[in-house]
Scaffold this active site. Structure first.
Site, short mmCIF file in Angstrom:
data_model
loop_
_atom_site.label_atom_id
_atom_site.label_comp_id
_atom_site.label_asym_id
_atom_site.label_seq_id
_atom_site.Cartn_x
_atom_site.Cartn_y
_atom_site.Cartn_z
N HIS A 99 0.93 -1.17 -0.04
CA HIS A 99 -0.04 -0.14 0.07
C HIS A 99 0.92 1.22 -0.13
CE1 HIS A 99 -2.29 -2.97 2.42
NE2 HIS A 99 -3.28 -2.52 1.98
N ASP A 102 2.43 2.02 3.32
CA ASP A 102 3.50 0.94 4.11
C ASP A 102 5.09 1.45 3.58
OD1 ASP A 102 1.10 -0.61 4.10
OD2 ASP A 102 1.33 -1.78 2.34
C1 XLS Z 1 -7.40 -6.59 4.45
C2 XLS Z 1 -6.96 -6.67 3.05
C3 XLS Z 1 -5.95 -5.66 2.75
C4 XLS Z 1 -5.74 -5.72 1.23
C5 XLS Z 1 -5.19 -4.86 0.61
O1 XLS Z 1 -8.41 -7.36 5.20
O2 XLS Z 1 -6.83 -8.15 3.15
O3 XLS Z 1 -4.67 -6.13 3.44
O4 XLS Z 1 -5.12 -7.09 0.77
O5 XLS Z 1 -5.46 -3.66 1.07
#
Ligand code: XLS
Ligand code: NI
Ligand code: NI
Length: 441
Positions: A99, A102
């Site tokens: 993301h 991150d």
């Molecule tokens: C959260 C999601 C997130 C997505 C990406 O539950 O899994 O991590 O994979 O935003």
């Protein structure tokens, strides 16, 4: 600077190895039907769980010991990039995912946030020049910051809709810059808590418009990644609009977006929706909508997204069965959207966790491939649905009959004889195939 000094490259040593820092089943070079395991499984590391998150939960603070945490701000972001590429190389993994937040800290304004992002993205790009690890997908985190309190593309605030659009716009540019294979939309706060204050129709229409604008912008800049919707039924909101694959598919069709998207299916989201992982994979596959996978597992005793590393071999087998029947994942991959448990706080646990996940999917791949070679499940289906291969059944399957004819058929029927579903026998057979993967028989 290096961060995993006690650990060297992880190699395949075979099922008998007692070395905890070795693959027992994942042999990247081993060929299965003319493709290597590495090419079929397309593993990815999730940047957030592995390099950013600290092990905190709603009841306690972070526990993770990370050698890069001695840095702060942008220095920390840079240290994480260094640590990440060292980790990717030692694990020999072909992909990673992130993301926006991150990889780089948010600044005091969107402009500053974008500048931070630019600095880190150019650093990542430099690392990618000499690394084999590619970007499976990136995404915008439009859920953590308090500004997304009422949603992002489904916020009641038009300003936040615009802010969210600006973040996705930047995300698409970053994805293009780094050659991302896919771009993910997980609607973390795209849903609602209560209808008492929610204009559901406007929110859903806005989400449809938002996704269309993303499609248009990607086209405009020549970013040809596969767009993926990641369904999840709830958490953080009570009702999420992309509840599961079926709901997401209906949504895409309603807004005429179905040709631009596929699904990123997460095992733990499937189970939260009251489905199995393989149900979601199958639903996507039979509609030609299977794009990528967030490979993790939930805890059946807990009702939330625990994001555990996948170790359930029956589940990885049934998942790989769907993936092989799909002809592979195309541009997608198996991204470990999974975190080490809060008690597994040492850095080496990151390796153990990924090795466990990669080995589990490697076993799943081998067993699923053998099941397909031997037509175990195919023969069961052929036999079970035989009645649709001739006579009235064939007419039904070919859409050549009607209620008049069907009534005539029914009126002339004697007692209908059924066959056993033989479920226990099937399960025992799958166990037998799983065990043969170890004994090599
Ligand atoms: C959260 C999601 C997130 C997505 C990406 O539950 O899994 O991590 O994979 O935003
Ligand atoms: Ni996910
Ligand atoms: Ni999740």
């Amino acid at each position: 600077m290096t961060y995993f000094n006690t650990i060297s490259k992880i190699n395949y040593e075979g099922a008998g190895s007692t070395n905890p820092f070795a693959f027992k089943f994942y042999n990247p070079k081993e060929e299965i039907n003319g493709k290597t395991m590495e090419e079929i499984l397309r593993f990815g590391v999730a940047y957030w769980h592995t390099f950013t998150m600290d092990g905190s939960d709603p009841f306690g603070s972070g526990t993770m010991i990370r050698s890069w945490d001695k840095f702060k701000g942008m220095d920390l972001a840079k240290a994480r990039v260094e640590a990440a590429f060292e980790f990717f190389e030692k694990l020999d993994v072909p992909f990673f995912c992130f993301h926006d937040v991150d990889i780089a800290p948010e600044g005091d304004s969107l402009r500053e946030t974008n500048q931070n992002l630019d600095i880190i993205v150019s650093m990542v790009k430099d690392y990618m020049k000499t690394s084999k690890t590619k970007l499976l997908w990136n995404t915008a985190n439009n859920f953590t910051h308090p500004r997304f309190i009422h949603g992002a593309a489904t916020s009641n605030s038009a300003d936040i809709f615009a802010y969210s659009a600006a973040k996705v716009k930047k995300g698409l540019e970053v994805g293009k810059e780094l050659g991302a294979e896919n771009y993910v939309f997980w609607g973390g706060r795209e849903g609602y808590e209560t209808l008492l204050n929610t204009n559901m129709k406007l929110e859903m229409d806005n989400l449809g418009r938002f996704l269309q604008m993303a499609v248009d912008y990607a086209k405009e800049i020549g970013f040809d990644a596969q767009f993926l919707i990641e369904p999840k039924p709830k958490e953080p909101t009570t009702h999420q609009y992309d509840f599961d694959v079926a709901t997401g598919y209906a949504f895409l069709q309603h807004y005429n977006l179905q040709d631009h998207f596929k699904f990123n299916i997460e095992a733990n989201h499937a189970t939260l929706a009251g489905h199995t992982f393989e149900h979601e994979l199958r639903y996507a596959r039979v509609h030609n909508m299977l794009g990528s996978v967030d490979a993790n597992q939930g805890d059946p005793l807990l009702g939330w997204d625990t994001d555990e590393f996948p170790t359930d071999l029956c589940s990885t087998t049934l998942a790989m069965y769907e993936i092989l029947k799909n002809g592979g994942l195309g541009r997608g991959g198996l991204n470990f959207d999974a975190k080490v448990r809060r008690g597994s706080f040492e850095q080496e646990d990151l390796f153990h966790a990924h090795i466990a996940g990669m080995d589990s999917f490697a076993v799943g791949l081998k067993v699923a491939n053998k099941l397909i070679e031997d037509r175990v499940l195919e023969d069961i289906l052929d036999n079970r649905y035989m009645s649709f291969t001739d006579g009235i059944g064939l007419d039904i399957a070919e859409g050549k009959t009607n209620f008049h004819e069907l009534e005539q058929h029914a009126l002339n029927l004697g007692e209908v004889k059924h066959q056993s579903g033989r479920l226990e026998k099937v399960k025992a057979t799958i166990n037998q195939y799983l065990l043969r993967a170890y004994t090599g028989e």
